[in-house]
Design an enzyme around this catalytic site. Structure first.
Site, PDB file in Angstrom:
ATOM      1  N   VAL A 302      25.469  17.876  12.460  1.00  0.00           N
ATOM      2  CA  VAL A 302      25.052  16.650  13.167  1.00  0.00           C
ATOM      3  C   VAL A 302      25.972  15.645  13.041  1.00  0.00           C
ATOM      4  O   VAL A 302      26.473  15.194  11.992  1.00  0.00           O
ATOM      5  CB  VAL A 302      23.608  16.084  12.952  1.00  0.00           C
ATOM      6  CG1 VAL A 302      23.329  14.618  13.475  1.00  0.00           C
ATOM      7  CG2 VAL A 302      22.353  17.013  13.480  1.00  0.00           C
ATOM      8  N   MET A 303      26.530  15.066  14.290  1.00  0.00           N
ATOM      9  CA  MET A 303      27.569  14.145  14.474  1.00  0.00           C
ATOM     10  C   MET A 303      26.820  12.959  15.126  1.00  0.00           C
ATOM     11  O   MET A 303      26.345  12.242  14.377  1.00  0.00           O
ATOM     12  CB  MET A 303      28.730  14.673  14.974  1.00  0.00           C
ATOM     13  CG  MET A 303      29.442  15.782  14.413  1.00  0.00           C
ATOM     14  SD  MET A 303      30.084  15.349  12.820  1.00  0.00           S
ATOM     15  CE  MET A 303      31.270  13.915  13.284  1.00  0.00           C
ATOM     16  N   ASN A 305      24.253  13.413  17.077  1.00  0.00           N
ATOM     17  CA  ASN A 305      22.778  13.658  17.124  1.00  0.00           C
ATOM     18  C   ASN A 305      22.324  13.646  18.718  1.00  0.00           C
ATOM     19  O   ASN A 305      21.358  13.393  18.953  1.00  0.00           O
ATOM     20  CB  ASN A 305      22.025  12.670  16.188  1.00  0.00           C
ATOM     21  CG  ASN A 305      20.718  13.204  15.850  1.00  0.00           C
ATOM     22  OD1 ASN A 305      20.499  14.196  15.967  1.00  0.00           O
ATOM     23  ND2 ASN A 305      19.805  12.427  16.110  1.00  0.00           N
ATOM     24  N   THR A 306      23.325  13.324  19.752  1.00  0.00           N
ATOM     25  CA  THR A 306      22.809  13.309  21.065  1.00  0.00           C
ATOM     26  C   THR A 306      22.521  14.549  21.618  1.00  0.00           C
ATOM     27  O   THR A 306      21.960  14.359  22.520  1.00  0.00           O
ATOM     28  CB  THR A 306      23.882  12.401  21.681  1.00  0.00           C
ATOM     29  OG1 THR A 306      25.094  13.325  21.945  1.00  0.00           O
ATOM     30  CG2 THR A 306      24.474  11.246  21.103  1.00  0.00           C
ATOM     31  N   SER A 391      30.483  13.138  19.582  1.00  0.00           N
ATOM     32  CA  SER A 391      31.693  13.539  19.125  1.00  0.00           C
ATOM     33  C   SER A 391      32.141  14.557  20.112  1.00  0.00           C
ATOM     34  O   SER A 391      31.657  15.131  20.888  1.00  0.00           O
ATOM     35  CB  SER A 391      31.475  14.073  17.774  1.00  0.00           C
ATOM     36  OG  SER A 391      30.822  15.323  17.988  1.00  0.00           O
ATOM     37  N   ALA A 840       4.381  -3.565  34.548  1.00  0.00           N
ATOM     38  CA  ALA A 840       3.253  -2.909  34.686  1.00  0.00           C
ATOM     39  C   ALA A 840       3.575  -2.231  36.135  1.00  0.00           C
ATOM     40  O   ALA A 840       3.080  -0.915  36.368  1.00  0.00           O
ATOM     41  CB  ALA A 840       2.198  -3.716  34.815  1.00  0.00           C
ATOM     42  N   SER A1123      -0.228  -9.224  44.714  1.00  0.00           N
ATOM     43  CA  SER A1123       0.891 -10.735  44.725  1.00  0.00           C
ATOM     44  C   SER A1123      -0.166 -11.892  44.895  1.00  0.00           C
ATOM     45  O   SER A1123       0.174 -12.806  45.531  1.00  0.00           O
ATOM     46  CB  SER A1123       1.741 -10.497  46.082  1.00  0.00           C
ATOM     47  OG  SER A1123       2.442  -9.697  46.066  1.00  0.00           O
ATOM     48  N   GLN A1237      11.448 -12.158  41.245  1.00  0.00           N
ATOM     49  CA  GLN A1237      10.505 -11.331  41.731  1.00  0.00           C
ATOM     50  C   GLN A1237      11.240 -10.598  42.942  1.00  0.00           C
ATOM     51  O   GLN A1237      11.140  -9.623  43.276  1.00  0.00           O
ATOM     52  CB  GLN A1237       9.295 -11.973  42.231  1.00  0.00           C
ATOM     53  CG  GLN A1237       8.321 -12.480  41.237  1.00  0.00           C
ATOM     54  CD  GLN A1237       7.815 -11.189  40.287  1.00  0.00           C
ATOM     55  OE1 GLN A1237       7.180 -10.398  40.602  1.00  0.00           O
ATOM     56  NE2 GLN A1237       8.600 -11.253  38.987  1.00  0.00           N
ATOM     57  N   GLU A1304       5.190  -8.523  45.586  1.00  0.00           N
ATOM     58  CA  GLU A1304       5.317  -7.269  46.307  1.00  0.00           C
ATOM     59  C   GLU A1304       6.295  -7.205  47.568  1.00  0.00           C
ATOM     60  O   GLU A1304       7.093  -6.133  47.613  1.00  0.00           O
ATOM     61  CB  GLU A1304       4.102  -6.532  46.749  1.00  0.00           C
ATOM     62  CG  GLU A1304       2.960  -6.424  45.469  1.00  0.00           C
ATOM     63  CD  GLU A1304       1.706  -6.008  45.882  1.00  0.00           C
ATOM     64  OE1 GLU A1304       1.280  -5.124  45.681  1.00  0.00           O
ATOM     65  OE2 GLU A1304       0.946  -7.091  46.412  1.00  0.00           O
TER      66      GLU A1304
HETATM   67  C1  LIG Z   1      21.229   9.815  27.188  1.00  0.00           C
HETATM   68  C2  LIG Z   1      22.406  10.990  27.199  1.00  0.00           C
HETATM   69  C3  LIG Z   1      23.583  10.818  28.202  1.00  0.00           C
HETATM   70  C4  LIG Z   1      24.241  11.910  28.353  1.00  0.00           C
HETATM   71  N1  LIG Z   1      25.389  11.888  29.265  1.00  0.00           N
HETATM   72  C5  LIG Z   1      26.169  12.940  29.391  1.00  0.00           C
HETATM   73  C6  LIG Z   1      27.248  12.790  30.424  1.00  0.00           C
HETATM   74  O1  LIG Z   1      27.041  12.114  31.453  1.00  0.00           O
HETATM   75  N2  LIG Z   1      28.200  13.954  30.590  1.00  0.00           N
HETATM   76  C7  LIG Z   1      28.118  14.905  29.461  1.00  0.00           C
HETATM   77  O2  LIG Z   1      28.906  15.704  29.517  1.00  0.00           O
HETATM   78  N3  LIG Z   1      27.334  14.957  28.404  1.00  0.00           N
HETATM   79  C8  LIG Z   1      26.518  13.753  28.461  1.00  0.00           C
HETATM   80  N4  LIG Z   1      25.577  13.897  27.215  1.00  0.00           N
HETATM   81  C9  LIG Z   1      25.755  14.721  26.206  1.00  0.00           C
HETATM   82  C10 LIG Z   1      26.625  14.315  25.004  1.00  0.00           C
HETATM   83  O3  LIG Z   1      27.675  14.235  25.611  1.00  0.00           O
HETATM   84  C11 LIG Z   1      26.469  15.418  23.905  1.00  0.00           C
HETATM   85  O4  LIG Z   1      25.314  15.402  23.507  1.00  0.00           O
HETATM   86  C12 LIG Z   1      27.294  14.911  22.970  1.00  0.00           C
HETATM   87  O5  LIG Z   1      28.969  15.088  23.226  1.00  0.00           O
HETATM   88  C13 LIG Z   1      27.389  16.003  22.000  1.00  0.00           C
HETATM   89  O6  LIG Z   1      27.913  15.240  20.667  1.00  0.00           O
HETATM   90  P1  LIG Z   1      27.230  14.813  19.418  1.00  0.00           P
HETATM   91  O7  LIG Z   1      28.278  14.548  18.316  1.00  0.00           O
HETATM   92  O8  LIG Z   1      26.268  14.148  19.480  1.00  0.00           O
HETATM   93  O9  LIG Z   1      26.353  16.315  18.877  1.00  0.00           O
HETATM   94  P2  LIG Z   1      25.335  16.493  17.908  1.00  0.00           P
HETATM   95  O10 LIG Z   1      24.056  16.698  18.755  1.00  0.00           O
HETATM   96  O11 LIG Z   1      25.570  15.997  16.570  1.00  0.00           O
HETATM   97  O12 LIG Z   1      25.585  18.149  17.807  1.00  0.00           O
HETATM   98  C14 LIG Z   1      25.245  19.123  18.949  1.00  0.00           C
HETATM   99  C15 LIG Z   1      25.764  20.529  18.430  1.00  0.00           C
HETATM  100  O13 LIG Z   1      27.189  20.523  18.215  1.00  0.00           O
HETATM  101  C16 LIG Z   1      27.633  21.266  17.166  1.00  0.00           C
HETATM  102  N5  LIG Z   1      28.738  20.713  16.536  1.00  0.00           N
HETATM  103  C17 LIG Z   1      28.965  19.494  16.244  1.00  0.00           C
HETATM  104  N6  LIG Z   1      30.279  19.133  15.813  1.00  0.00           N
HETATM  105  C18 LIG Z   1      30.749  20.361  15.550  1.00  0.00           C
HETATM  106  C19 LIG Z   1      32.119  20.750  15.156  1.00  0.00           C
HETATM  107  N7  LIG Z   1      32.894  20.066  14.668  1.00  0.00           N
HETATM  108  N8  LIG Z   1      32.164  22.170  14.776  1.00  0.00           N
HETATM  109  C20 LIG Z   1      31.368  23.099  15.351  1.00  0.00           C
HETATM  110  N9  LIG Z   1      30.030  22.688  15.717  1.00  0.00           N
HETATM  111  C21 LIG Z   1      29.892  21.263  15.992  1.00  0.00           C
HETATM  112  C22 LIG Z   1      26.415  21.026  16.326  1.00  0.00           C
HETATM  113  O14 LIG Z   1      26.110  21.938  15.439  1.00  0.00           O
HETATM  114  C23 LIG Z   1      25.058  21.109  17.239  1.00  0.00           C
HETATM  115  O15 LIG Z   1      24.851  22.352  17.529  1.00  0.00           O
HETATM  116  C24 LIG Z   1      24.689  12.831  27.106  1.00  0.00           C
HETATM  117  C25 LIG Z   1      23.638  12.630  26.155  1.00  0.00           C
HETATM  118  C26 LIG Z   1      22.723  11.761  26.031  1.00  0.00           C
HETATM  119  C27 LIG Z   1      21.747  11.923  25.100  1.00  0.00           C
END
Ligand SMILES: Cc1cc2nc3c(=O)[nH]c(=O)nc-3n(C[C@H](O)[C@H](O)[C@H](O)COP(=O)(O)OP(=O)(O)OC[C@H]3O[C@@H](n4cnc5c(N)ncnc54)[C@H](O)[C@@H]3O)c2cc1C
Ligand code: FES
Ligand code: FES
Length: 1372
Positions: A302-303, A305-306, A391, A840, A1123, A1237, A1304
């Protein structure tokens, strides 16, 4: 300066010891509370550090599943940071994270979404929350002040997130430019304001101004003069920027020295944390990381976590072990080589972008083609908050089908360096790398250490293209990276690579297309063949997940076409080819910078007392509390001792018998206390409406996916949620669920009564007209997307069945009645309290009352306080939306443009219960004329009963749907006659004294004044000519304009709903407490009531307070809707205040000089009652549907709006270049609130008509259950010039102080953008030889607009025959 920074220092002394130390700096919490939070662990105050008080808290158990957001809100009781979606999509939870980097000895600050930040990831970081930067008790921060005073906070739920996004920007760049501001706010959603005031407040920090009187003060260079009675006075301003406190960066919080020292001195050690279900290990060396991953190949790294975070939260994925490589230095290195740069896989996307920017500036352009393509793509990927944490390695490995980076990395011939116990290897990022949905060729135990991004060569060109449902902060529909390499001086292609995202399960290579190009000259012949190959190569099945099949395939061609144009341009620049392209074939990016808007309103008269606030732009009375995070929303209330949390279990079937509910597994889970079913309801198990019954909890049958079946109560939210997952419901499917309007009509599935109305003789009229035309239009529904989801807290008082309910509802009395009925107790035992709502829009009336009833049953059964706060996904699934509508019309008109007859038929998709659907259908008929005097009119409307979640009231209540139909019809008439639409509108508009089709007499004078004024202010004729000229000059870009009128009826046709009451107390110290029946949802009703009381009592507003709306102070309230809130409650407050004023008359006469406090004191001793109720009976309105006539409205609010768009026909992307909106709201009680509004409703309308799409699966499941899938307008959607004018010299005898209701009406004016898009599309179609009316359904998304343009290229895509396949989503 005092602060409330939260410092996190999480450490454990040894690998297996899970001890966590947590340092938190806070000022708001009393000592005993802090000790309570820490579980009695160590706590100290450090008064020294920059005057701030730091409390260090030791946290014994850091659960890897705990995100910073819940930690702050639930554990720290720092509730300023809000939860709007839980998945990184709304920005409400934005905080600033600061870290010290020992290697460079620098401190970095970045904004992040607290909902996706695991606390275990925050070792050594300082977290600053909205409470930390300023407080009304001490000093507010300039960001908080400016957003509040620029009227950028209405309901305030988004405000702390906005504040923190802007604050972080200023920490990094104290004098930002507009681009910085737009980018910083791009990931923060607001459903109320329309963003303009937020942007204007933030704009005051810009160094440069881009308008003669800019910086948010309105009245800039567009100002067309004054309409005041007193022309010599300066135009009034919405706020005065001169009163703002200056930003002084030296006063900002410093990075906590403890953390700095810790980072400098401590030798990093492996950390481990163990929670209830999950463990977390954070190693410090690469070797250890490799070992861990080898032993635990399934454990994710987890980097940011997105990716992992949303999977855990929304998909219920459980990872028993998480490895966090965040502290492994090797993953963050940057190594330069002669061929390119190796970038650490752990670097955040924001860091990668900065690095690319640095390198692009450092090296010659020919070497940095790829870097610049990456910069462009990174600027579009997610939000700033996401890019700050996500990441590079995570993006690659996540292998999303529509990843933005992977296509360009692959096209650019990048490679990754991976490590495992087997050693290191390099793997190219090519077509073999991405092997399937979220899968790559890497082995589970392999770790990406770094990514190689090469320099480009002379003759090499890299470009990216992307199209998304929303311009910013949205996953792409299709995205691509393309690269071509030519030998010097030649147009023969040496090498080419083309990759797409969004065209299959993963990133795909258009290898065959590339093969058709390589070794050939880059010319029309090659490209023309390439399009055909591409079309054959990238095929999507008609029912492909994600839908939009035709559009996605069109985009692949459009992008290659755009690439072609760019390559040709490059070949020209390098003199390889010499032809000059026709100017009209060029493509430029769409403009994007929001300019200062203009807000024009009237001065109060010069003889009005300075103290009298009526008519002045007074700030929302809670704006500062909202901006500092102090404002209390329902879920911010501290927990009650023993409180439980309720989570709902909903039906997974659209139409089925319930054969069993098995709660046994749920009841075994930790923390689960009980499962509530319909059998537990002590009183009425159904809510009755229009003769139909609706189950509070499903009893024996379900009629939609998402219907509430039972509820789990547990000690925490998480436990309740897990309990709800564990409940098993068995079903026996019932036949033939009905989802679409077509199916309902075919099976005559309606809620009765159906309504009809007519005037004149339509059938006869059709025989006499020159032309008859028939048309149809469909409008999709709209999710309310209030930022605060449905929230309530039910507290049994403990004696005589008394209950207190704290609830976010527009109609406390309805909730009181519903709870009392469900519990079988008298209403006098139930008190509903509403402090405020975080938005609301009609969605917190009926649905809230049912949810509150269920919550109250749980509280009744367990005899404990029960809280229910819906997660965004559940809220969207359960509570319904605006009614989708399908309409057909037949119109008869003359050659001169006069419309003599129109016949409409409307069907709404009501869903599975009646709710207010019949009333919505009625309102549709009352407004079918909009602003047009059509002598022969007929309308029929029906609410279709389907097996989808029940739809409900939404701002406008059917009117926005109705008006779009008639305006579309008028547009068709114009197209049929080949005349400009605005002329047909003018010809048919009501004029002078008029009568509607329900025989209601009114004056159309102000309607025409708005129209004329709008045309003049918008410089309509000149700009129309300019747009036509632009269209002649551009083949792929088209501009469109429209001007749309509105006539909107105010008040309830149900007479009894127009009454209101108020209660005003004057206390002995002279302070006044006002209570009234209206609820505050951001619309500023309390601010206006304060203004009314101030005028009537002749005291400053500061002496008046409004605490809440409650059923024990003002009983039998009507909903805050239609309204009409200010009209009705304003009269009631006025009445109460006038009674008190009258009672004080003898006292005033005895001592005319006062002061007020003395009068009150004297009155008390003279035994004069200082408390009064006020009442307003309201208008006696009615509608007789048998006679088809009535007086359903008190009066009309009029307006007109002109919008201009620029459309990229190749992708469907558009920008609203300018909007001018004129509204007649009589004499505004508060111009800033009213303009708020107007703007907010307009942008919500723009969302309805051009963006927001609810998608249901073929089995009736709502797909779009969060901001990632459902796009509401964001900052990027604000018209670049957005000008509002309140019609001067208008009076209204029917409402308080001659004002008019405005909550409205202007939502419909968002349709001016729809019609402007349609106009632009028509211009594109005409170049393909297509003229005359065409169908463009609402919303006019990029998909619909692009396909409607019918360009030769997109026409190549074959269309699957409807009925020959099962579409991915229903067309409801
Ligand atoms: C609200 C939102 C909007 C987004 N919009 C876009 C968008 O417009 N375009 C787009 O392309 N993406 C989008 N994303 C996706 C986002 O870019 C990816 O989720 C992100 O790049 C993943 O990186 P992380 O570090 O958060 O991964 P994490 O969630 O931390 O990990 C993801 C996965 O990668 C693996 N991993 C991480 N680092 C390594 C490593 N060094 N070696 C091997 N495995 C690894 C982990 O094991 C895991 O399985 C969006 C995400 C969100 C939540
Ligand atoms: S709650 Fe975190 S982004 Fe929405
Ligand atoms: S003020 Fe932004 S969501 Fe309400």
């Amino acid at each position: 300066m005092s602060c409330l920074t939260s410092l996190f220092s999480l450490s454990s002394p040894s690998f297996c010891s899970p001890l966590t130390f947590l340092h938190i700096c806070c000022v708001l919490l009393p000592e005993e509370q802090r000790n309570k939070l820490t579980g009695g662990a160590s706590c100290f105050m450090d008064e020294e550090a920059e005057g701030a008080r730091h409390a260090q808290v030791t946290e014994q158990h850091a659960d890897p599943e705990t995100m910073l957001l819940s930690f702050l809100r639930e554990k720290m009781r720092l509730t300023g940071t809000k939860s709007g979606c839980g998945g990184g999509g709304c920005g409400a939870c934005t905080v600033m994270v600061s870290r010290y980097q020992p290697a460079t000895k620098t401190i970095i600050h970045f904004s992040a979404n607290a909902c996706l930040l695991p606390i275990c990831q925050l070792h050594g970081a300082a977290v600053t929350t909205v409470e930390g930067i300023g407080s009304t008790k001490t000093r507010i921060h300039p960001v908080q002040e400016r957003i509040a005073k620029a009227h950028g906070s209405q309901c305030g739920f988004c405000t702390p997130g906005m504040v923190m996004a802007m604050y972080t920007l200023l920490r990094n760049k104290p004098q930002p430019n507009m681009e910085d501001i737009q980018e910083a706010l791009a990931g923060n959603l607001c459903r109320c304001t329309g963003y303009r005031p937020i942007v204007d407040g933030c704009r005051t920090f810009c160094e440069e101004t881009n308008c003669c009187k800019a910086n948010g003060s309105g009245n800039g260079c567009l100002n067309g003069g004054s309409h005041t009675d007193e022309p010599e006075r300066e135009l009034p301003q919405l706020f005065d920027k001169d009163e703002f406190v200056q930003l002084d960066p030296t006063q900002e919080l410093i990075f906590p020295p403890e953390l700095l020292l810790m980072a400098e001195r401590e030798t990093p050690q492996t950390l481990s944390f163990h929670g209830e279900r999950m463990s977390w290990i954070s190693p410090v060396s690469l070797q250890e990381l490799v070992q861990l991953k080898t032993r635990n190949p399934k454990a994710p790294l987890v980097m940011g976590n997105t990716n992992i975070g949303p999977d855990i939260k929304f998909k219920g994925v459980l990872h028993p072990l998480i490895i966090s490589p965040f502290r492994v230095k090797e993953l963050f290195g940057v190594t330069h080589t002669p061929k390119g740069v190796w970038v650490g896989a752990g670097c955040s996307l924001a860091e990668v972008r900065s690095l690319m920017e640095k390198l692009a500036a450092q090296f010659p352009q020919e070497k940095t083609e790829l870097f610049r393509a990456l910069i462009q793509q990174l600027g579009n990927l997610g939000s700033v908050q996401i890019r700050n944490v996500a990441s590079l390695g995570g993006q690659i490995i996540s292998a999303y089908p529509n990843s933005d980076l992977n296509p360009v990395l692959a096209a650019g011939k990048c490679k990754v360096s991976v490590i495992s116990e087997g050693g290191r290897r390099e793997v190219p990022l090519d077509q073999d790398f991405f092997v399937g949905f979220c899968k790559t060729v890497l082995k589970p135990e392999e770790i990406i250490v770094s990514v190689f991004i090469p320099f480009t060569r002379k003759g090499e060109l890299v470009r990216v293209f992307r199209q998304a449902p929303r311009k910013e902060t949205s996953f792409a529909t299709v995205t691509s990276g393309m690269r071509v390499f030519f030998c010097e001086g030649s147009r023969v292609v040496q090498d080419v690579s083309v990759y797409y995202g969004g065209m299959g399960a993963t990133t795909v290579s258009a290898a065959k297309t590339c093969a058709a190009i390589v070794s050939r000259p880059w010319d029309d012949e090659t490209l023309s063949r390439a399009y055909d190959v591409l079309l054959d190569e990238l095929v999507l099945p008609p029912s492909a997940p994600g839908g939009k099949v035709e559009f996605r395939r069109s985009l692949t061609l459009s992008f290659l076409f755009k690439f072609n144009l760019e390559v040709l341009q490059k070949l020209r620049e390098t003199k390889v080819i010499t032809d000059e392209p026709p100017a009209r074939m060029k493509i430029q990016p769409l403009p994007r910078e929001i300019q200062p808007g203009l807000q024009e309103f009237q001065h109060v008269s010069s003889d009005q007392s300075e103290q009298d606030p009526v008519g002045r732009p007074i700030m929302h009375r809670s704006a500062l509390s909202q901006a500092t995070g102090e404002a209390v929303y329902c879920d911010d209330m501290p927990p009650i001792d023993g409180e439980l949390f309720l989570s709902l279990v909903t039906s997974a079937r659209a139409h089925a018998k319930i054969t069993g509910i098995d709660a046994s597994e749920a009841l075994k889970l930790p923390g689960v206390v009980d499962v509530i079913t319909a059998k537990d309801i002590p009183g009425k198990k159904v809510r009755a409406s229009f003769g139909y019954d609706e189950d509070v909890l499903a009893q024996s049958e379900v009629s939609c996916v998402g219907q509430m079946v039972c509820a789990v109560v547990a000690d925490t939210r998480e436990h309740a949620k897990r309990g709800a997952y564990a409940v098993k419901i068995s079903y026996e499917d019932l036949p033939d669920p009905i989802f679409t309007i077509e199916e309902a009509v075919e099976k005559a599935s309606y809620f009765e009564p159906r309504r009809k109305i007519w005037r004149g003789d339509v059938t006869e009229a059709f025989k006499t007209v020159d032309h008859v035309h028939e048309g149809r239009i469909k409008l999709g529904g709209q999710e309310h997307f209030y930022m605060e989801t449905q929230s309530m807290l039910a507290i049994p008082v403990g004696e005589e069945t008394e209950f207190n309910l704290y609830v976010s509802t527009q109609w406390p009395t309805l909730t009181q009645d519903a709870v009392a009925e469900t519990l079988g107790i008298p209403a006098n035992r139930v008190t509903c309290h509403v402090k405020r709502m975080g938005g609301a829009f009609g969605g917190k009336v009926t649905k809230t009352s049912i949810l509150a009833s269920i919550t109250a049953v749980a509280a009744w059964k367990t005899n404990r306080a029960v809280r229910c706060v819906l997660e965004r996904g559940d809220d969207m699934l359960i509570t319904g939306a605006r009614h989708p509508v399908q309409a057909t019309y037949k119109v008869g008109f003359m050659n001169d443009g006069r419309i003599l007859a129109a016949d409409f038929e409307y069907f709404t998709n009501a869903g599975n219960t009646i709710d207010e659907s019949v009333l919505v259908a009625e309102k549709i008929l009352l407004h079918l004329d909009n602003a047009y005097d059509i002598p022969n009119l007929r309308g029929r409307s029906a609410a279709c009963r389907t097996h989808l979640p029940s739809n409900t009231a939404f701002r406008g209540f059917g009117v926005p749907q109705s008006l779009l139909v008639v305006e579309n019809m008028v547009n068709d008439v114009a197209m049929k006659l080949g005349r400009p639409a605005h002329q047909i509108r003018e010809i048919n508009m009501y004029r002078g004294p008029s009568v509607t089709h329900y025989n209601f007499a009114f004056s159309a004078e102000n309607l025409l004044r708005c129209w004329d004024e709008c045309k003049a202010k918008a410089e309509f004729d000149a700009r129309r000519r300019a747009a036509d000229h632009f269209n002649q000059q551009n083949r792929w870009r088209k501009r469109g304009m429209s001007i749309i009128p509105i006539k909107y009826g105010i008040a309830f046709a149900e007479s009894f709903l127009n009454q209101a009451a108020a209660l005003v107390h004057i206390y002995k110290d002279g302070s006044v407490l006002v209570t009234h029946g209206g609820t505050e949802m951001g619309q500023g009703i309390h601010t206006k009531m304060q203004q009314v009381a101030s005028r009537e009592l002749n005291i400053p507003p500061s002496k008046i307070y409004i605490s809440e709306t409650s059923t024990n102070t003002v009983p039998n309230t009507c909903p805050s809707a239609a309204s009409f809130g200010t009209d009705a409650n304003g009269m009631a407050v006025q009445n109460a205040c006038q009674i008190l004023h009258q009672r004080l008359k003898p006292i005033r006469e005895k001592n005319p000089k006062g002061p007020w406090e003395k009068w009150i004191n004297d009155a008390f001793f003279e035994k004069i009652s200082l408390s009064a109720t006020g009442f307003y009976r309201g208008h006696d309105l009615y509608m007789d549907w048998e006679k088809m006539e009535g007086q359903p409205y008190a009066y009309y609010t009029f307006g007109a709006c002109c919008s201009e768009v620029e459309l990229d026909c190749l992708s469907g992307d558009y920008r609203t270049l300018r909007t001018d909106l004129v509204v007649d709201i009589g004499r505004s009680v508060n111009p800033s609130v009213d303009i708020g509004q107007i703007e907010g409703a307009f942008i919500q309308g723009l969302g309805l008509y051009t963006m927001e799409e609810l998608k249901f699966s073929p089995s009736g499941l709502l797909y779009t259950r969060g901001p990632s899938q459902y796009k509401i307008p964001a900052v990027c959607d604000v018209p670049l010039h957005f000008n509002i004018y309140l019609l001067p010299d208008s009076h209204n005898p029917h409402a308080i102080y001659s004002s008019k209701g405005i909550g409205e009406p202007t939502l419909f004016l968002g349709s001016s953008v729809f019609f402007a898009i349609k106009d632009a599309v028509a211009a594109a179609r005409s170049e393909s030889g297509l003229v005359g009316p065409f169908t463009l359904n609402s919303p006019a998304t990029p998909e619909k607009a692009c396909l409607a343009c019918a360009l030769p290229l997109t026409q190549k895509v074959p269309v699957s025959k409807p009925g020959s396949f099962k579409p991915w989503a229903l067309d409801i």
